[in-house]
Design a protein around this motif. Structure first.
Motif, PDB file in Angstrom:
ATOM      1  N   SER A   1     -29.725   9.859 -23.192  1.00  0.00           N
ATOM      2  CA  SER A   1     -28.487   9.260 -23.687  1.00  0.00           C
ATOM      3  C   SER A   1     -28.098   8.024 -22.876  1.00  0.00           C
ATOM      4  O   SER A   1     -28.340   7.969 -21.666  1.00  0.00           O
ATOM      5  N   SER A   2     -27.498   7.065 -23.559  1.00  0.00           N
ATOM      6  CA  SER A   2     -27.002   5.869 -22.882  1.00  0.00           C
ATOM      7  C   SER A   2     -25.596   5.563 -23.371  1.00  0.00           C
ATOM      8  O   SER A   2     -25.302   5.711 -24.564  1.00  0.00           O
ATOM      9  N   TYR A   3     -24.735   5.140 -22.456  1.00  0.00           N
ATOM     10  CA  TYR A   3     -23.336   4.879 -22.767  1.00  0.00           C
ATOM     11  C   TYR A   3     -22.960   3.488 -22.266  1.00  0.00           C
ATOM     12  O   TYR A   3     -23.258   3.127 -21.124  1.00  0.00           O
ATOM     13  N   PRO A   4     -22.308   2.688 -23.106  1.00  0.00           N
ATOM     14  CA  PRO A   4     -22.004   1.298 -22.745  1.00  0.00           C
ATOM     15  C   PRO A   4     -20.999   1.200 -21.605  1.00  0.00           C
ATOM     16  O   PRO A   4     -20.133   2.064 -21.439  1.00  0.00           O
ATOM     17  N   LEU A   5     -21.112   0.123 -20.834  1.00  0.00           N
ATOM     18  CA  LEU A   5     -20.219  -0.107 -19.709  1.00  0.00           C
ATOM     19  C   LEU A   5     -19.125  -1.099 -20.060  1.00  0.00           C
ATOM     20  O   LEU A   5     -19.339  -2.049 -20.814  1.00  0.00           O
ATOM     21  N   HIS A   6     -17.971  -0.873 -19.482  1.00  0.00           N
ATOM     22  CA  HIS A   6     -16.837  -1.782 -19.643  1.00  0.00           C
ATOM     23  C   HIS A   6     -17.160  -3.120 -18.981  1.00  0.00           C
ATOM     24  O   HIS A   6     -17.929  -3.181 -18.010  1.00  0.00           O
ATOM     25  N   LEU A   7     -16.560  -4.192 -19.474  1.00  0.00           N
ATOM     26  CA  LEU A   7     -16.834  -5.519 -18.927  1.00  0.00           C
ATOM     27  C   LEU A   7     -16.511  -5.616 -17.438  1.00  0.00           C
ATOM     28  O   LEU A   7     -17.146  -6.394 -16.716  1.00  0.00           O
ATOM     29  N   ARG A   8     -15.526  -4.831 -16.971  1.00  0.00           N
ATOM     30  CA  ARG A   8     -15.180  -4.909 -15.555  1.00  0.00           C
ATOM     31  C   ARG A   8     -16.371  -4.546 -14.676  1.00  0.00           C
ATOM     32  O   ARG A   8     -16.478  -5.009 -13.536  1.00  0.00           O
ATOM     33  N   SER A   9     -17.273  -3.726 -15.207  1.00  0.00           N
ATOM     34  CA  SER A   9     -18.444  -3.317 -14.426  1.00  0.00           C
ATOM     35  C   SER A   9     -19.513  -4.402 -14.364  1.00  0.00           C
ATOM     36  O   SER A   9     -20.393  -4.353 -13.501  1.00  0.00           O
ATOM     37  N   TYR A  10     -19.435  -5.374 -15.267  1.00  0.00           N
ATOM     38  CA  TYR A  10     -20.411  -6.456 -15.241  1.00  0.00           C
ATOM     39  C   TYR A  10     -20.320  -7.213 -13.915  1.00  0.00           C
ATOM     40  O   TYR A  10     -21.335  -7.619 -13.337  1.00  0.00           O
ATOM     41  N   ALA A  11     -19.097  -7.392 -13.432  1.00  0.00           N
ATOM     42  CA  ALA A  11     -18.903  -8.092 -12.161  1.00  0.00           C
ATOM     43  C   ALA A  11     -19.498  -7.284 -11.013  1.00  0.00           C
ATOM     44  O   ALA A  11     -20.160  -7.840 -10.123  1.00  0.00           O
ATOM     45  N   THR A  12     -19.286  -5.959 -11.031  1.00  0.00           N
ATOM     46  CA  THR A  12     -19.847  -5.101  -9.984  1.00  0.00           C
ATOM     47  C   THR A  12     -21.363  -5.169  -9.984  1.00  0.00           C
ATOM     48  O   THR A  12     -22.001  -5.288  -8.925  1.00  0.00           O
ATOM     49  N   ILE A  13     -21.948  -5.099 -11.161  1.00  0.00           N
ATOM     50  CA  ILE A  13     -23.411  -5.095 -11.289  1.00  0.00           C
ATOM     51  C   ILE A  13     -24.007  -6.426 -10.848  1.00  0.00           C
ATOM     52  O   ILE A  13     -24.981  -6.474 -10.079  1.00  0.00           O
ATOM     53  N   LEU A  14     -23.433  -7.514 -11.339  1.00  0.00           N
ATOM     54  CA  LEU A  14     -24.017  -8.839 -11.107  1.00  0.00           C
ATOM     55  C   LEU A  14     -23.764  -9.377  -9.696  1.00  0.00           C
ATOM     56  O   LEU A  14     -24.204 -10.483  -9.369  1.00  0.00           O
ATOM     57  N   GLN A  15     -23.086  -8.576  -8.891  1.00  0.00           N
ATOM     58  CA  GLN A  15     -22.888  -8.955  -7.490  1.00  0.00           C
ATOM     59  C   GLN A  15     -23.443  -7.892  -6.548  1.00  0.00           C
ATOM     60  O   GLN A  15     -23.100  -7.854  -5.369  1.00  0.00           O
ATOM     61  N   ALA A  16     -24.323  -7.041  -7.088  1.00  0.00           N
ATOM     62  CA  ALA A  16     -24.852  -5.928  -6.295  1.00  0.00           C
ATOM     63  C   ALA A  16     -26.176  -6.254  -5.624  1.00  0.00           C
ATOM     64  O   ALA A  16     -26.785  -5.396  -4.991  1.00  0.00           O
ATOM     65  N   GLY A  17     -26.636  -7.486  -5.743  1.00  0.00           N
ATOM     66  CA  GLY A  17     -27.946  -7.853  -5.202  1.00  0.00           C
ATOM     67  C   GLY A  17     -27.944  -8.252  -3.750  1.00  0.00           C
ATOM     68  O   GLY A  17     -27.631  -7.467  -2.856  1.00  0.00           O
ATOM     69  N   THR A  18     -28.232  -9.518  -3.495  1.00  0.00           N
ATOM     70  CA  THR A  18     -28.393 -10.003  -2.123  1.00  0.00           C
ATOM     71  C   THR A  18     -27.077 -10.312  -1.447  1.00  0.00           C
ATOM     72  O   THR A  18     -27.042 -10.618  -0.256  1.00  0.00           O
ATOM     73  N   GLY A  19     -25.980 -10.243  -2.187  1.00  0.00           N
ATOM     74  CA  GLY A  19     -24.688 -10.608  -1.633  1.00  0.00           C
ATOM     75  C   GLY A  19     -24.310 -12.038  -1.951  1.00  0.00           C
ATOM     76  O   GLY A  19     -23.176 -12.456  -1.769  1.00  0.00           O
ATOM     77  N   LYS A  20     -25.257 -12.785  -2.463  1.00  0.00           N
ATOM     78  CA  LYS A  20     -25.020 -14.172  -2.850  1.00  0.00           C
ATOM     79  C   LYS A  20     -25.192 -14.280  -4.359  1.00  0.00           C
ATOM     80  O   LYS A  20     -26.274 -14.053  -4.887  1.00  0.00           O
ATOM     81  N   THR A  21     -24.118 -14.636  -5.060  1.00  0.00           N
ATOM     82  CA  THR A  21     -24.143 -14.667  -6.524  1.00  0.00           C
ATOM     83  C   THR A  21     -24.983 -15.835  -7.042  1.00  0.00           C
ATOM     84  O   THR A  21     -24.842 -16.971  -6.581  1.00  0.00           O
ATOM     85  N   ASN A  22     -25.842 -15.534  -7.997  1.00  0.00           N
ATOM     86  CA  ASN A  22     -26.639 -16.562  -8.666  1.00  0.00           C
ATOM     87  C   ASN A  22     -25.704 -17.551  -9.374  1.00  0.00           C
ATOM     88  O   ASN A  22     -24.746 -17.146 -10.032  1.00  0.00           O
ATOM     89  N   LYS A  23     -25.965 -18.854  -9.236  1.00  0.00           N
ATOM     90  CA  LYS A  23     -25.094 -19.879  -9.824  1.00  0.00           C
ATOM     91  C   LYS A  23     -24.989 -19.733 -11.338  1.00  0.00           C
ATOM     92  O   LYS A  23     -23.936 -20.003 -11.927  1.00  0.00           O
ATOM     93  N   SER A  24     -26.062 -19.323 -11.978  1.00  0.00           N
ATOM     94  CA  SER A  24     -26.049 -19.164 -13.437  1.00  0.00           C
ATOM     95  C   SER A  24     -25.111 -18.050 -13.879  1.00  0.00           C
ATOM     96  O   SER A  24     -24.584 -18.060 -14.990  1.00  0.00           O
ATOM     97  N   ILE A  25     -24.926 -17.080 -12.990  1.00  0.00           N
ATOM     98  CA  ILE A  25     -24.116 -15.907 -13.303  1.00  0.00           C
ATOM     99  C   ILE A  25     -22.627 -16.169 -13.122  1.00  0.00           C
ATOM    100  O   ILE A  25     -21.779 -15.508 -13.724  1.00  0.00           O
ATOM    101  N   GLN A  26     -22.273 -17.154 -12.320  1.00  0.00           N
ATOM    102  CA  GLN A  26     -20.872 -17.404 -11.984  1.00  0.00           C
ATOM    103  C   GLN A  26     -19.977 -17.569 -13.217  1.00  0.00           C
ATOM    104  O   GLN A  26     -18.878 -16.996 -13.259  1.00  0.00           O
ATOM    105  N   PRO A  27     -20.389 -18.320 -14.259  1.00  0.00           N
ATOM    106  CA  PRO A  27     -19.540 -18.440 -15.460  1.00  0.00           C
ATOM    107  C   PRO A  27     -19.263 -17.090 -16.138  1.00  0.00           C
ATOM    108  O   PRO A  27     -18.195 -16.894 -16.718  1.00  0.00           O
ATOM    109  N   ILE A  28     -20.218 -16.159 -16.034  1.00  0.00           N
ATOM    110  CA  ILE A  28     -20.033 -14.829 -16.603  1.00  0.00           C
ATOM    111  C   ILE A  28     -18.933 -14.085 -15.851  1.00  0.00           C
ATOM    112  O   ILE A  28     -18.056 -13.454 -16.453  1.00  0.00           O
ATOM    113  N   LEU A  29     -18.943 -14.184 -14.535  1.00  0.00           N
ATOM    114  CA  LEU A  29     -17.935 -13.515 -13.721  1.00  0.00           C
ATOM    115  C   LEU A  29     -16.541 -14.069 -14.006  1.00  0.00           C
ATOM    116  O   LEU A  29     -15.558 -13.318 -14.063  1.00  0.00           O
ATOM    117  N   GLU A  30     -16.468 -15.354 -14.224  1.00  0.00           N
ATOM    118  CA  GLU A  30     -15.178 -15.981 -14.530  1.00  0.00           C
ATOM    119  C   GLU A  30     -14.671 -15.538 -15.893  1.00  0.00           C
ATOM    120  O   GLU A  30     -13.463 -15.308 -16.082  1.00  0.00           O
TER     121      GLU A  30
END
Length: 369
Positions: free
Chosen positions: A165-194
């Protein structure tokens, strides 16, 4: 109006399809059958053997056939003077990842266009305005500890996966996920976070839905680049190996993944009897009524169906109003029958706008209750 004289029950599923049924039509005609009484034929949970666990009420179940096949069958039956009585299920749908209406509710909570479609108690103090999703084999903490919960990117959205089973995530979690890597946000991803922050303040359901779709489209476009794909993989790997982050993601949702046994003591949605996997509809809402019966109405207008059988009318909030609306939708020429469980000393309401009833004093469900 076609009054059933001799009725033959047909149970459709993946092992008995429209093609199989079509081969039987000449034989049934010789038997003198004048009415086909069909089990639910709209899209159900994959592998369903009964069809009462619908996930899409606007589509023929692809496991049994297509609308084109149904129309061919309809023409053959009419030539032989055989009518079609269709079983419909207005009380509930499947609590399943293939149920797009419900998954939209899980993704957006009360800002979903479909949040009022299902009978959910959003005010339940124990659940803190979160819909219970009671399908885990153990507590959430145990499931995370065993490595049985993970975040993934599927079909342009982030999801929580547990077993099949898979369940969709709320948009608020997108920020948590996309900043869970090296600690430095990818420049391409920044507009998504905004954009995530911008959408968080939107209350209007239609505007919010459009914004969510736009964000997911933009993210999908960004992830076509290999470097951005690699960045996402780094984020997901970091997240899925960190039990605290997984717990944080789970806590951010508008639903609460929990052990199925919890519903023995508490539940904040109406279900079919005690079947967690069948969530009930607010069919008394005119908007919900219209959406649920939209495709049924089309097939009635095309004269594919000559009658309807209503499954478990006892589950409805207001059976009388429902039947009045159904009669208006189906027309005076449609043959309507209901399944009604009569308690001891209870009599069938004589004012219901129906031609007949299948009366039972015990539950004779097509699924295990």
């Amino acid at each position: 109006m076609k009054n059933p004289i001799s009725t033959y029950r047909v149970q459709f599923h993946k092992n008995f399809t429209f093609s199989d049924f079509e081969c039987l039509i000449p034989y049934l005609d010789k038997l003198g059958v004048k009415t086909i009484y069909a089990s639910p034929i709209f899209e159900a949970v994959p592998g369903s053997l009964h069809g009462y666990d619908a996930v899409n009420l606007h589509r023929i179940n692809p496991e049994i056939g297509t609308e084109a096949q149904l129309k061919v069958i309809s023409r053959q039956l009419k030539k032989r003077g055989i009518s079609w009585l269709q079983d419909i299920v207005p009380n509930h749908m499947a609590f399943h990842p293939n149920n797009a209406w419900l998954m939209d509710v899980l993704e957006k909570g009360q800002r979903s266009l479909y949040s009022t479609f299902f009978d959910i108690d959003w005010t339940n103090a124990q659940q803190k305005e979160r819909l219970m999703v009671p399908f885990l084999g153990a507590s959430l903490e145990e499931v995370i500890e065993k490595g049985e919960l993970a975040v993934a990117y599927q079909n342009r959205r982030f999801v929580l996966i547990n077993q099949d089973s898979s369940y969709p995530l709320h948009l608020r979690s997108y920020a948590t996920i996309l900043q869970a890597g090296t600690g430095k946000t990818n420049k391409s991803i920044q507009p998504i976070l905004e954009l995530v922050q911008e959408l968080d303040s939107i209350a209007d359901t239609k505007t919010y839905a459009a914004g969510c779709a736009e964000l997911q489209e933009k993210l999908a476009s960004i992830l076509t680049e290999s470097s951005d794909k690699d960045y996402l993989e780094t984020c997901l790997k970091a997240l899925n190996t960190d039990s605290k982050l997984l717990q944080k993601i789970a806590d951010e949702q508008t639903y609460r993944l929990c052990y199925y046994g919890e519903t023995d003591q508490q539940i904040n949605y109406r279900r079919f009897f005690t079947v967690n996997a069948l969530i009930c509809l607010n069919i008394q809402d005119p908007v919900v009524f219209e959406q649920v019966h939209q495709y049924t109405k089309q097939l009635l207008d095309l004269e594919v169906f000559q009658g309807l059988r209503v499954d478990h009318i006892d589950g409805l909030y207001d059976p009388n109003t429902y039947l009045e609306r159904l009669r208006k939708l189906a027309g005076e020429q449609a043959y309507l029958v209901v399944e009604k469980i009569l308690g001891q000393g209870e009599e069938l309401p004589q004012h219901w706008p129906i031609e007949g009833q299948r009366v039972t004093n015990t539950c004779r469900c097509s699924i295990t209750c």
